[in-house]
Write a protein that holds these residues in place. Structure first.
Motif, PDB file in Angstrom:
ATOM      1  N   PHE A 267       0.843  -1.190   0.000  1.00 48.47           N
ATOM      2  CA  PHE A 267       0.000   0.000   0.000  1.00 48.47           C
ATOM      3  C   PHE A 267       0.882   1.245   0.000  1.00 48.47           C
ATOM      4  N   ILE A 268       0.251   2.361  -0.388  1.00 51.32           N
ATOM      5  CA  ILE A 268       0.923   3.658  -0.457  1.00 51.32           C
ATOM      6  C   ILE A 268       0.448   4.501   0.724  1.00 51.32           C
ATOM      7  N   TYR A 269       1.376   5.190   1.358  1.00 53.11           N
ATOM      8  CA  TYR A 269       1.039   5.996   2.520  1.00 53.11           C
ATOM      9  C   TYR A 269       0.148   7.175   2.132  1.00 53.11           C
ATOM     10  N   THR A 270      -0.561   7.698   3.141  1.00 57.36           N
ATOM     11  CA  THR A 270      -1.478   8.818   2.896  1.00 57.36           C
ATOM     12  C   THR A 270      -0.742  10.051   2.420  1.00 57.36           C
ATOM     13  N   ASN A 271       0.406  10.359   3.041  1.00 57.09           N
ATOM     14  CA  ASN A 271       1.137  11.561   2.635  1.00 57.09           C
ATOM     15  C   ASN A 271       1.654  11.449   1.209  1.00 57.09           C
ATOM     16  N   PHE A 272       1.984  10.226   0.735  1.00 56.45           N
ATOM     17  CA  PHE A 272       2.386  10.051  -0.656  1.00 56.45           C
ATOM     18  C   PHE A 272       1.223  10.358  -1.601  1.00 56.45           C
ATOM     19  N   LYS A 273       0.042   9.861  -1.274  1.00 59.64           N
ATOM     20  CA  LYS A 273      -1.121  10.091  -2.137  1.00 59.64           C
ATOM     21  C   LYS A 273      -1.488  11.568  -2.223  1.00 59.64           C
ATOM     22  N   VAL A 274      -1.520  12.240  -1.073  1.00 67.01           N
ATOM     23  CA  VAL A 274      -1.931  13.651  -1.054  1.00 67.01           C
ATOM     24  C   VAL A 274      -0.918  14.515  -1.792  1.00 67.01           C
ATOM     25  N   GLN A 275       0.359  14.255  -1.588  1.00 72.29           N
ATOM     26  CA  GLN A 275       1.382  15.054  -2.249  1.00 72.29           C
ATOM     27  C   GLN A 275       1.351  14.865  -3.759  1.00 72.29           C
ATOM     28  N   ALA A 276       1.295  13.622  -4.231  1.00 72.87           N
ATOM     29  CA  ALA A 276       1.230  13.381  -5.668  1.00 72.87           C
ATOM     30  C   ALA A 276      -0.085  13.872  -6.260  1.00 72.87           C
ATOM     31  N   GLY A 277      -1.189  13.749  -5.516  1.00 72.88           N
ATOM     32  CA  GLY A 277      -2.463  14.256  -6.016  1.00 72.88           C
ATOM     33  C   GLY A 277      -2.471  15.760  -6.158  1.00 72.88           C
ATOM     34  N   PHE A 278      -1.837  16.478  -5.232  1.00 69.67           N
ATOM     35  CA  PHE A 278      -1.732  17.935  -5.362  1.00 69.67           C
ATOM     36  C   PHE A 278      -0.924  18.313  -6.589  1.00 69.67           C
ATOM     37  N   TYR A 279       0.169  17.602  -6.841  1.00 72.85           N
ATOM     38  CA  TYR A 279       0.956  17.876  -8.037  1.00 72.85           C
ATOM     39  C   TYR A 279       0.128  17.657  -9.301  1.00 72.85           C
ATOM     40  N   HIS A 280      -0.659  16.592  -9.329  1.00 71.42           N
ATOM     41  CA  HIS A 280      -1.467  16.309 -10.517  1.00 71.42           C
ATOM     42  C   HIS A 280      -2.526  17.387 -10.739  1.00 71.42           C
ATOM     43  N   LEU A 281      -3.207  17.809  -9.687  1.00 71.55           N
ATOM     44  CA  LEU A 281      -4.244  18.830  -9.838  1.00 71.55           C
ATOM     45  C   LEU A 281      -3.664  20.154 -10.310  1.00 71.55           C
ATOM     46  N   THR A 282      -2.477  20.514  -9.806  1.00 71.32           N
ATOM     47  CA  THR A 282      -1.873  21.782 -10.195  1.00 71.32           C
ATOM     48  C   THR A 282      -1.319  21.724 -11.612  1.00 71.32           C
ATOM     49  N   LEU A 283      -0.649  20.633 -11.959  1.00 67.48           N
ATOM     50  CA  LEU A 283      -0.088  20.527 -13.311  1.00 67.48           C
ATOM     51  C   LEU A 283      -1.179  20.424 -14.370  1.00 67.48           C
ATOM     52  N   THR A 284      -2.360  19.938 -13.986  1.00 63.44           N
ATOM     53  CA  THR A 284      -3.467  19.883 -14.944  1.00 63.44           C
ATOM     54  C   THR A 284      -3.834  21.275 -15.422  1.00 63.44           C
ATOM     55  N   ARG A 285      -3.780  22.251 -14.526  1.00 64.57           N
ATOM     56  CA  ARG A 285      -4.072  23.631 -14.929  1.00 64.57           C
ATOM     57  C   ARG A 285      -2.901  24.255 -15.682  1.00 64.57           C
ATOM     58  N   LEU A 286      -1.685  23.949 -15.272  1.00 65.21           N
ATOM     59  CA  LEU A 286      -0.534  24.579 -15.907  1.00 65.21           C
ATOM     60  C   LEU A 286      -0.307  24.062 -17.329  1.00 65.21           C
ATOM     61  N   LEU A 287      -0.671  22.800 -17.607  1.00 66.05           N
ATOM     62  CA  LEU A 287      -0.429  22.198 -18.923  1.00 66.05           C
ATOM     63  C   LEU A 287      -1.698  22.046 -19.747  1.00 66.05           C
ATOM     64  N   SER A 288      -2.763  22.696 -19.342  1.00 67.90           N
ATOM     65  CA  SER A 288      -4.031  22.522 -20.056  1.00 67.90           C
ATOM     66  C   SER A 288      -4.039  23.195 -21.421  1.00 67.90           C
ATOM     67  N   ALA A 289      -3.170  24.198 -21.635  1.00 72.10           N
ATOM     68  CA  ALA A 289      -3.185  24.936 -22.908  1.00 72.10           C
ATOM     69  C   ALA A 289      -2.302  24.308 -23.964  1.00 72.10           C
ATOM     70  N   VAL A 290      -1.591  23.237 -23.643  1.00 74.19           N
ATOM     71  CA  VAL A 290      -0.707  22.611 -24.628  1.00 74.19           C
ATOM     72  C   VAL A 290      -1.544  21.664 -25.494  1.00 74.19           C
ATOM     73  N   PRO A 291      -1.563  21.835 -26.802  1.00 75.22           N
ATOM     74  CA  PRO A 291      -2.371  20.938 -27.657  1.00 75.22           C
ATOM     75  C   PRO A 291      -1.758  19.554 -27.754  1.00 75.22           C
ATOM     76  N   SER A 292      -2.613  18.574 -28.006  1.00 74.78           N
ATOM     77  CA  SER A 292      -2.233  17.161 -28.171  1.00 74.78           C
ATOM     78  C   SER A 292      -1.531  16.607 -26.939  1.00 74.78           C
ATOM     79  N   LEU A 293      -1.824  17.175 -25.777  1.00 72.64           N
ATOM     80  CA  LEU A 293      -1.241  16.707 -24.522  1.00 72.64           C
ATOM     81  C   LEU A 293      -2.373  16.488 -23.524  1.00 72.64           C
ATOM     82  N   THR A 294      -2.500  15.284 -23.045  1.00 76.92           N
ATOM     83  CA  THR A 294      -3.581  14.937 -22.134  1.00 76.92           C
ATOM     84  C   THR A 294      -3.002  14.412 -20.824  1.00 76.92           C
ATOM     85  N   PRO A 295      -3.681  14.669 -19.699  1.00 75.90           N
ATOM     86  CA  PRO A 295      -3.204  14.118 -18.421  1.00 75.90           C
ATOM     87  C   PRO A 295      -3.514  12.633 -18.312  1.00 75.90           C
TER      88      PRO A 295
END
Length: 478
Positions: A267-295
């Motif tokens: 299993f993965i620890y809670t702090n690992f999940k929250v930290q990686a999930g925050f990175y994913h949510l933030t990068l989704t906004r930062l990379l949303s304007a790049v064409p042909s690139l999907t999360p």
């Protein structure tokens, strides 16, 4: 007849007292604090790691502290600005500390490299040296001396080892602090489409986005909690092939976190999940304007068992199973632990501020006085006629003058003053809306005061003593 309750028996249970509402000054200060102070995701992940156990030993007092004590310490550090990271690594002076994305604290680059093994001091930007001794070829005793004792330092060492291996294989791209992340993403897309291999980007420091809408939806006053700068471990770019879309080549990106674990657990620890999930949510906004690139639809972890080895165990989590869990920690638990301002408290503060408006300006006072005089004049005109006015007739204007006695001048027989004269007395409010004051009688001239008596004669002995004192003190003569 009322009898007292026996000792040892419970009396009548009282209803629990409602908590006192926060004062308006406290609400305003808390809102100002959360608008000006940021918290890093690494500090929050460290708090979650500490809260995995119910009790922990406090190094300052030697006693065990509860989970609430740890949360209170976290809030105190946040109020003091100790959880916000604001300096890029290039601006750090010698001896200054910097907090990494995994929560470790290191000094400046010149001082931090001296603590690493000499075999790992070369940066990943250097050209690979085939003649250099590989960490895997070291004996076990030497490897044990090179491996740090604490798990966090082992995670940092494992991250550097894996990045070094990716650089040697030509699959790593560097990103400078606060540079354009979409520009590096386009470069990684071109490289992965050209080589048909995944490309990893080692990002520098990035500015977090605003999460005011997410906090408002959950009942917190805007802007909620502000997050500071962050830096993920790796971002993997890989080509994905879609069925039915011939000729279209799409690249997906996903967050990759490098973690060290000495125990093989599934299993993965809670702090690992929250930290990686925050990175994913933030990068989704930062990379949303790049064409042909999907999360990507997953979070990936590289679990290292040996910090000096480039081998790792890859584990992934589906976003649909952890996204609600991550958002609950970021937008519900974190502002609650930091005692953020709620929407109800903010509305109560705004209502109180509207009720205590500052005094009106002089221009507004003048307009109010003019409006009051107009209403007074209109009410005087619409008032019923007084008996004195009924005896006066328009056909005989001099009747009041002949009937009045010349020795006793009446107020009605005085000539009416012009409306523009402010000193004209009025006998009735129907003649003029202004209330004139009578002039004060002239003050009589003051009589001549008697002269003062002459001063007494000066004693010769006293005058001589004063002269001697003046010569001795002021002139310095002995």
């Amino acid at each position: 007849m009322h009898t007292p309750a026996r000792s040892g028996t419970a009396g009548p249970s009282l209803p629990p007292s409602a908590p006192r509402p926060a004062s308006l000054v406290d609400i305003r200060s808390r809102h100002s604090m959360q608008c000006s102070t940021a918290v890093t995701i690494s500090a929050f992940a460290t708090l979650l790691a500490d809260l995995n156990s119910s009790w922990e030993e406090d190094g300052r007092t030697g006693k065990e502290s509860s989970r609430q004590d740890r949360v209170d310490l976290f809030r105190e550090e946040w109020l003091m600005g100790m959880l916000s990271r604001f300096k890029p690594l290039e601006l750090l002076l010698d001896g200054e500390e910097e907090t990494y994305s995994d929560g470790t604290r290191r000094s400046s680059a010149a001082a931090s490299t001296s603590t690493l093994p000499s075999i790992l001091t070369a940066t990943t930007d250097d050209a690979p040296n085939a003649a250099a001794e590989s960490p895997e070829s070291l004996p076990d005793e030497a490897r044990q001396r090179l491996v740090p004792l604490d798990a966090i330092s082992r995670g940092v060492l494992a991250e550097q080892t894996i990045k070094r291996s990716l650089k040697q294989r030509g699959q790593l791209l560097r990103h400078q602090d606060f540079a354009s992340l979409p520009a590096v993403a386009r470069k990684a897309m071109r490289q992965t489409l050209k080589t048909d291999k995944p490309v990893y980007v080692s990002p520098g420091l990035l500015d977090s986005v605003e999460w005011a809408d997410e906090f408002v939806q959950r009942g917190w006053a805007a802007p909620g909690i502000r997050f500071g700068v962050f830096r993920p471990d790796l971002i993997r770019f890989e080509e994905v092939k879609r069925k039915g879309d011939e000729g279209e080549r799409v690249v997906s990106w996903e967050v990759v976190e490098v973690k060290y674990s000495g125990k093989s657990r599934g299993f993965i620890y809670t702090n690992f999940k929250v930290q990686a999930g925050f990175y994913h949510l933030t990068l989704t906004r930062l990379l949303s304007a790049v064409p042909s690139l999907t999360p990507s639809h997953k979070l990936t972890f590289f679990i290292s068992r040996d910090p000096l080895s480039a081998t790792y165990e890859e584990q992934s989590l589906a976003l649909r199973t952890v996204q609600a869990f991550v958002e609950h920690h970021l937008f519900v638990l974190l502002p609650g632990w930091l005692n953020a301002v709620k929407v109800e408290e903010w509305e109560r503060l705004q209502t109180a501020l509207k009720e205590t408006q500052p005094p009106s300006t002089p221009a507004r006072d003048g307009a109010f006085a003019h409006e009051f005089l107009e209403k007074l004049q209109a009410s005087a005109k619409s008032a019923p006629p007084t008996p004195g006015r009924a005896r006066r007739k328009a056909t005989s204007p001099n009747k009041a003058d002949t009937s009045s006695s010349p020795s006793k001048p009446s107020g009605l027989s005085q000539p009416s003053a012009l409306p523009d004269s402010p000193d004209s007395p009025t006998s009735s409010p129907s003649r003029s809306p202004r209330l004139a004051l009578r002039k004060d009688p002239p003050t009589p001239p003051l009589n001549t005061l008697p002269p003062l008596p002459p001063l007494p004669p000066v004693d010769e002995r006293e005058q001589r003593e004063l002269e001697e004192l003046f010569e001795r003190v002021v002139l310095g003569e002995s």
